[in-house]
Enzyme design. Structure first.
Site, short mmCIF file in Angstrom:
data_model
loop_
_atom_site.label_atom_id
_atom_site.label_comp_id
_atom_site.label_asym_id
_atom_site.label_seq_id
_atom_site.Cartn_x
_atom_site.Cartn_y
_atom_site.Cartn_z
N ASP A 146 -0.97 9.45 15.91
CA ASP A 146 -0.84 10.90 15.82
C ASP A 146 -1.26 11.51 17.16
O ASP A 146 -1.62 10.79 18.10
CB ASP A 146 -1.67 11.47 14.67
N HIS B 27 10.29 15.80 7.22
CA HIS B 27 10.84 17.07 6.74
C HIS B 27 10.49 18.25 7.66
O HIS B 27 11.02 19.35 7.48
CB HIS B 27 10.43 17.36 5.29
#
Length: 433
Positions: free
Chosen positions: A277, A330
């Protein structure tokens, strides 16, 4: 204008509806009977996952009944549910703000009258009655028409402030701030408009996380999403064959603070893990896994510091055999999703069990698919993102060197496990290159 019904057609329709009413009424009575209550509770207990076969069958029944309702319901009522839909949302917000569920949980088994509830919550009795009438007709709270007393039922009980799923946080945040964001939807879909609904409503060019942080709302957002992750974790952990991974290391791409990874590792004690990340997020994850007060400190040896990797998955991904991505793609449009999938595919260590498991909604029609459509609109209005259908997932996989091996539905979760394996043609091309 259509020709009027003949007497024979009218009689046939009446006969069909009468037969349908008898069948539905008989089925309802069976489901309400004491002999069926225990069976029904297996679908609705909030302490364990429902039986998968019964859940699938119940879902099919719900879809069929809804399709039948759509054939019979007057059009103006369908429209009213949309232009008056705010009533249901805000009545639920009122119940949560007044802590009606907590108050009823502390009452005796007989429940409470509206006057008693009003006294305990500081509400107007007459207005509270109006709000409760809306909610009870949507199966939120139980009402005894003889004694005029209210009790919690299986739905309202989920909103208790100490319930492990913490759904009340969703009512608070999505019924207020996200409700306001939705005002921007009509303007946002115009071709000349570049900003999405959240930016339009709040009149900002910031992304949602930046704006929420400036408003002091970010802790509420994290608390809400974190509670949702906990509520959905049992199904996610149970309904995919994670045991196939054995003692390998799972790299959770875009894994945030590590909540999903921690739930997986606690269920499968041989498994090891890592996170990729952004640097700031990895700094936070390090404290969670490697500080003694961190909630995942018990997993520190299986998630060593070198597996908490700062980077940009749009540019490069470390080499592993097993990757996961939960609620990441998404946020992105198709060109960026293809870039991400290709980055992971290029770094994948070949092996018989090598894979990428994507945990995202499978956008679908029907009454039981409505959460995926709600999620799709929420992603559109807050992040310029989208949910995707099975057809879309398969197309993205094929264009990036993957193939969809299988899509696993997951009980009590809004996501499916989309199991990607390296495509046979791609693997063959690599062997001969």
């Amino acid at each position: 204008m259509d020709a009027p019904l003949t007497d024979a057609e009218r009689t046939a329709l009446q006969t069909s509806l009468e037969a349908l009413n008898r069948q539905v009424e008989a089925t309802r009575n069976i489901l309400r009977s004491n002999s069926q209550k225990a069976l029904l509770q297996t679908l609705h207990t909030d302490q364990e996952l429902p039986d998968p076969a019964l859940e699938a069958l119940a879902g099919k029944t719900i879809n069929l009944l809804h399709e039948t309702q759509q054939l019979l319901e007057p059009g103006h009522l369908v429209l009213a549910d949309h232009f008056l839909g705010y009533v249901s949302t805000k009545c639920l917000c009122a119940a949560v703000e007044l802590k009606l569920v907590d108050i009823l949980a502390d009452a005796d088994e007989a429940g409470m009258t509206v006057d008693e509830l009003a006294d305990a919550s500081g509400a107007h009795p007459d207005r509270l009655q109006q709000v409760l009438r809306v909610l009870r007709n949507d199966n939120i709270f139980d009402y005894d028409a003889v004694s005029h007393r209210y009790r919690n039922n299986r739905v309202s009980a989920l909103l208790h402030s100490e319930h492990w799923t913490q759904w009340h946080n969703w009512v608070d945040l999505y019924g207020n701030e996200f409700y306001d964001i939705a005002r921007g939807i009509p303007r946002s879909i115009r071709r000349e408009e570049a900003r999405w609904a959240a930016q339009i409503n709040f009149d900002t060019n910031d992304d949602m996380f930046t704006y929420f942080q400036a408003q002091g709302w970010l802790p509420r957002l994290h608390r809400t999403l974190g509670g949702g992750a906990i509520a959905q974790a049992p199904g996610i952990v149970a309904d995919y064959p994670w045991h196939e991974i054995g003692s390998r290391t799972v790299l959770d791409v875009g894994g945030g603070g590590g909540g999903f990874l921690a739930s997986l590792l606690r269920e499968y004690p041989q498994m090891r893990g890592g996170i990729l990340d952004l640097p700031r997020t990895i700094e936070h994850a390090c404290t969670l896994f490697h500080e003694p007060q961190g909630p995942y400190f018990d997993l520190r040896e299986r998630v060593p510091r070198e597996n908490l990797i700062a980077g940009d998955f749009l540019k490069a991904v470390p080499a592993f055999e097993i990757y996961t991505m939960k609620w990441v793609l998404h946020d992105w449009k198709d060109p960026d999703v293809l870039t991400i999938l290709r980055c992971i595919r290029a770094s994948l260590i070949p092996g018989p069990d090598s894979r990428l498991v994507i945990l995202e909604s499978n956008l679908s029609d029907g009454q039981m698919g409505r959460l995926s459509r709600y999620g799709d609109i929420n992603m559109m209005m807050t992040a310029n993102g989208q949910e995707r259908s099975e057809e879309q997932w398969r197309a993205l996989a094929a264009a990036s060197g993957w193939e969809v091996s299988r899509i696993y539905p997951m009980r009590r979760a809004w996501v499916c496990a989309i199991d990607l394996r390296p495509s046979a043609s791609e693997s063959g091309d690599r062997k001969h290159s």
